[in-house]
Write a protein that holds these residues in place. Structure first.
Motif, short mmCIF file in Angstrom:
data_model
loop_
_atom_site.label_atom_id
_atom_site.label_comp_id
_atom_site.label_asym_id
_atom_site.label_seq_id
_atom_site.Cartn_x
_atom_site.Cartn_y
_atom_site.Cartn_z
N UNK A 161 0.75 -1.31 0.00
CA UNK A 161 -0.08 0.12 -0.03
C UNK A 161 0.93 1.21 0.04
N UNK A 162 2.02 1.07 0.95
CA UNK A 162 2.59 2.41 0.86
C UNK A 162 3.47 2.63 -0.47
N UNK A 163 3.93 1.42 -1.19
CA UNK A 163 4.37 1.78 -2.59
C UNK A 163 3.64 2.15 -3.73
N UNK A 164 2.52 1.49 -3.64
CA UNK A 164 1.62 1.84 -4.65
C UNK A 164 1.00 3.35 -4.46
N UNK A 165 0.64 3.74 -3.25
CA UNK A 165 0.27 4.99 -2.79
C UNK A 165 1.28 6.10 -3.23
N UNK A 166 2.47 5.81 -2.90
CA UNK A 166 3.74 6.68 -3.38
C UNK A 166 3.75 6.81 -4.67
N UNK A 167 3.57 5.81 -5.48
CA UNK A 167 3.70 6.02 -6.96
C UNK A 167 2.64 6.63 -7.54
N UNK A 168 1.28 6.36 -7.10
CA UNK A 168 0.07 7.10 -7.72
C UNK A 168 0.41 8.64 -7.23
N UNK A 169 0.81 8.85 -5.70
CA UNK A 169 0.65 10.38 -5.40
C UNK A 169 1.82 11.00 -6.07
N UNK A 170 2.99 10.22 -6.63
CA UNK A 170 4.05 10.83 -7.49
C UNK A 170 3.31 11.55 -8.77
N UNK A 171 2.79 10.50 -9.53
CA UNK A 171 2.36 10.87 -10.80
C UNK A 171 1.18 11.67 -10.89
#
Length: 319
Positions: free
Chosen positions: A244-254
């Motif tokens: 969740x942290x990794x997907x949330x981080x990637x989604x937020x970055x984009x």
């Protein structure tokens, strides 16, 4: 007339999208409920996240010096730091304008030719892109089912491939035309491109390649840790899994590229990522707003002070 319309749309569309996404996120969580999350947040975790974010920006400014040194420019670290923060702040007004302003600041105060400075920024972005792809691949290993399902649900793979080939063909045709043409415009474009290449290739001329790589990894490690530790600040959000942290981080970055500085889009993107893991709606949106607000306040403070201090700092150092 058309260029003017295009400029207006370029400025207004991200703002309108941001306003819509703000409305959307507030339709999920009321303002009073959101304020309650802000009130009950653990600000020690938010402060720690802010410090980690600050370290990443300082490291980015220091890393930039490694790119400029092979070109023969010994830039003052203070100017590099202030240029980076000013760039982040300006990106909140016009998307990607911050990168131009960042190079312009060094051109003004350190006499680095714009095209060479911009080339180093392009090279930096390439290095960052490689790390980001590494994070995506790592996430793919942990959450393969989630990512594959999302990708095939949202995108038409055949159309993406066709569009990709179309862009490549247009790019090749443009390069061939510029190489053969002797017109004034083509000459200027070639001169600009050669400057970009010289700046971009400076990564291979660096004496401190390993230091550059270490700083690049450090920058992104701080980004991820900043995201992770801030999750502890919001009541009702935990436990948050690594996936969740990794997907949330990637989604937020984009999402940051979608609107000016991620306004409106960042909380929605984080909420969308966390919803894949059946995490509570209210805390997820609240976390997105808390995360975005804390980092935005830091950028406004540091970026504003940088723009004010730059002429004073350079007048003092030149005396």
């Amino acid at each position: 007339m058309k260029p003017k319309v295009f400029k207006i749309l370029k400025l207004t569309l991200p703002i309108l999208l941001g306003v819509f996404l703000i409305w959307y996120s507030l339709s999920k969580v009321s303002v009073s409920e959101l304020l309650e999350y802000f009130k009950n947040a653990n600000y020690w975790w938010i402060l720690l996240g802010g410090i980690l974010g600050l370290l990443s920006h300082l490291s980015r400014a220091y890393r930039w010096l490694f790119m400029l040194e092979p070109l023969g420019y010994k830039v003052k670290y203070g100017n590099s730091v202030m240029a980076v923060f000013a760039a982040y702040l300006i990106n909140y007004t016009i998307p990607r304008a911050g990168e131009v302003a960042r190079v312009s600041i060094l051109s003004s105060y350190e006499h680095v030719p714009f095209e060479k400075g911009f080339g180093t920024v392009v090279a930096e972005r390439i290095a960052d892109l490689i790390v980001m792809l590494g994070i995506i691949l790592l996430t793919l290993c942990f959450q393969f089912d989630f990512i594959i399902h999302f990708f095939f649900e949202k995108f038409n793979v055949t159309k993406l491939i066709v569009m990709g080939f179309g862009v490549i063909l247009i790019g090749v045709a443009f390069i061939l035309y510029i190489r053969k043409s002797q017109s004034i415009i083509a000459t200027k474009i070639k001169s600009f491109i050669y400057g970009l290449l010289e700046g971009g290739l400076s990564i291979f001329k660096m004496k401190k390649k390993w230091a550059f790589i270490a700083h690049t990894l450090f920058i992104w490690l701080m980004y991820v840790l900043m995201f992770y530790v801030t999750t502890f600040a919001v009541q009702g959000l935990h436990p948050v899994t690594l996936g969740a942290v990794l997907i949330g981080f990637i989604s937020g970055s984009f999402s940051i590229a979608a609107t000016n500085g991620g306004i409106g889009s960042y909380p929605v993107a984080v909420y969308a990522a966390f919803s894949l893991f059946n995490m509570a709606e209210g805390p997820s949106i609240a976390f997105g707003w808390i995360m975005w607000t804390s980092q935005t306040l830091m950028i406004i403070l540091c970026g504003g002070l940088s723009l004010l201090w730059l002429p004073i700092y350079n007048r003092k150092t030149s005396e």
